[in-house]
Design a protein around this motif. Structure first.
Motif, PDB file in Angstrom:
ATOM      1  N   GLU A  62      31.602  24.293  45.093  1.00 37.14           N
ATOM      2  CA  GLU A  62      33.089  24.394  45.604  1.00 37.14           C
ATOM      3  C   GLU A  62      33.364  25.699  45.756  1.00 37.14           C
ATOM      4  N   PHE A  63      32.802  26.734  45.294  1.00 35.74           N
ATOM      5  CA  PHE A  63      33.150  28.186  45.548  1.00 35.74           C
ATOM      6  C   PHE A  63      32.137  28.868  46.670  1.00 35.74           C
ATOM      7  N   ASN A  64      31.301  27.946  47.016  1.00 37.28           N
ATOM      8  CA  ASN A  64      30.218  28.536  48.156  1.00 37.28           C
ATOM      9  C   ASN A  64      29.352  29.371  47.627  1.00 37.28           C
ATOM     10  N   LEU A  65      28.669  29.279  46.475  1.00 38.82           N
ATOM     11  CA  LEU A  65      27.937  30.166  45.659  1.00 38.82           C
ATOM     12  C   LEU A  65      26.413  29.928  46.002  1.00 38.82           C
ATOM     13  N   TYR A  66      25.498  30.671  45.865  1.00 37.80           N
ATOM     14  CA  TYR A  66      24.256  30.615  45.855  1.00 37.80           C
ATOM     15  C   TYR A  66      23.623  30.378  44.476  1.00 37.80           C
ATOM     16  N   LYS A  67      23.060  29.624  43.945  1.00 34.02           N
ATOM     17  CA  LYS A  67      22.500  29.468  42.645  1.00 34.02           C
ATOM     18  C   LYS A  67      21.143  30.148  42.870  1.00 34.02           C
ATOM     19  N   VAL A  68      20.925  31.232  42.006  1.00 31.78           N
ATOM     20  CA  VAL A  68      19.801  32.066  41.933  1.00 31.78           C
ATOM     21  C   VAL A  68      18.758  31.386  40.863  1.00 31.78           C
ATOM     22  N   GLU A  69      19.318  31.138  39.748  1.00 34.96           N
ATOM     23  CA  GLU A  69      18.269  30.771  39.040  1.00 34.96           C
ATOM     24  C   GLU A  69      18.651  30.082  37.559  1.00 34.96           C
ATOM     25  N   THR A  70      18.090  29.154  36.882  1.00 36.04           N
ATOM     26  CA  THR A  70      18.582  28.804  35.637  1.00 36.04           C
ATOM     27  C   THR A  70      17.091  28.906  34.752  1.00 36.04           C
ATOM     28  N   ILE A  71      17.245  29.679  33.481  1.00 34.77           N
ATOM     29  CA  ILE A  71      16.063  29.849  32.686  1.00 34.77           C
ATOM     30  C   ILE A  71      16.536  29.437  31.133  1.00 34.77           C
ATOM     31  N   GLY A  72      16.117  28.210  30.612  1.00 35.46           N
ATOM     32  CA  GLY A  72      16.636  28.034  29.309  1.00 35.46           C
ATOM     33  C   GLY A  72      18.168  27.941  29.395  1.00 35.46           C
ATOM     34  N   ASP A  73      18.808  28.684  28.759  1.00 41.61           N
ATOM     35  CA  ASP A  73      20.329  28.537  28.663  1.00 41.61           C
ATOM     36  C   ASP A  73      20.911  29.352  29.721  1.00 41.61           C
ATOM     37  N   ALA A  74      20.202  30.235  30.354  1.00 38.56           N
ATOM     38  CA  ALA A  74      20.820  31.309  31.147  1.00 38.56           C
ATOM     39  C   ALA A  74      21.046  30.836  32.519  1.00 38.56           C
ATOM     40  N   TYR A  75      22.212  30.782  33.135  1.00 37.14           N
ATOM     41  CA  TYR A  75      22.401  30.628  34.412  1.00 37.14           C
ATOM     42  C   TYR A  75      22.886  31.775  35.319  1.00 37.14           C
ATOM     43  N   MET A  76      22.223  31.793  36.653  1.00 33.83           N
ATOM     44  CA  MET A  76      22.790  32.909  37.466  1.00 33.83           C
ATOM     45  C   MET A  76      22.943  32.533  39.076  1.00 33.83           C
TER      46      MET A  76
END
Length: 130
Positions: A62-76
């Motif tokens: 919705e905010f036109n973001l680029y998802k870099v990574e999820t590792i375990g419970d970390a979201y970037m």
């Protein structure tokens, strides 16, 4: 990977790192994640993270973001790379507020209480590469 990077890699080309001058990063993790993992079965943790990341992925789009990574419970995720956006900081700030507003929809399988997230934001220049 961004489509342009993936295509270069398919052709066997080298992908040089790029400097992006105006980028804002969002990163988060689940408060008490290790305790949750200790208290429940792995499938319950996976289900919880799937619910959380489904909400976050929807908001990121919705905010036109680029998802870099999820590792375990970390979201970037980020704004301003790989596609420059002069509203990068506003996009991430609005996303962070939306995530903070929606995270209560996902409950901990350990105690049934709404999840809490630690959220961080950083703005500046950034290198992107493979």
């Amino acid at each position: 990977l961004p489509a342009t990077v993936a295509e270069k890699l398919r052709r066997g080309e080298t992908v040089e790192p790029l400097l992006y001058e105006n980028v804002t990063l969002f990163f988060s993790d689940v408060v008490g994640f290790t305790s949750i993992c200790d208290a429940v079965e792995p499938w319950d943790v996976i289900d919880m993270l799937n619910k959380l990341y489904t909400v976050m992925d929807h908001l990121a789009s919705e905010f036109n973001l680029y998802k870099v990574e999820t590792i375990g419970d970390a979201y970037m995720c980020c704004s301003g790379m790989p596609t420059p956006d002069e509203n990068h900081a506003q996009n991430i700030a609005n996303f962070a507020l939306a995530v903070a507003d929606c995270v209560h929809l996902v409950k901990s399988p350990a105690d049934g209480k709404p999840l809490q997230l630690r959220i961080g934001i950083h703005t500046g220049h950034c290198m992107g590469g493979v």
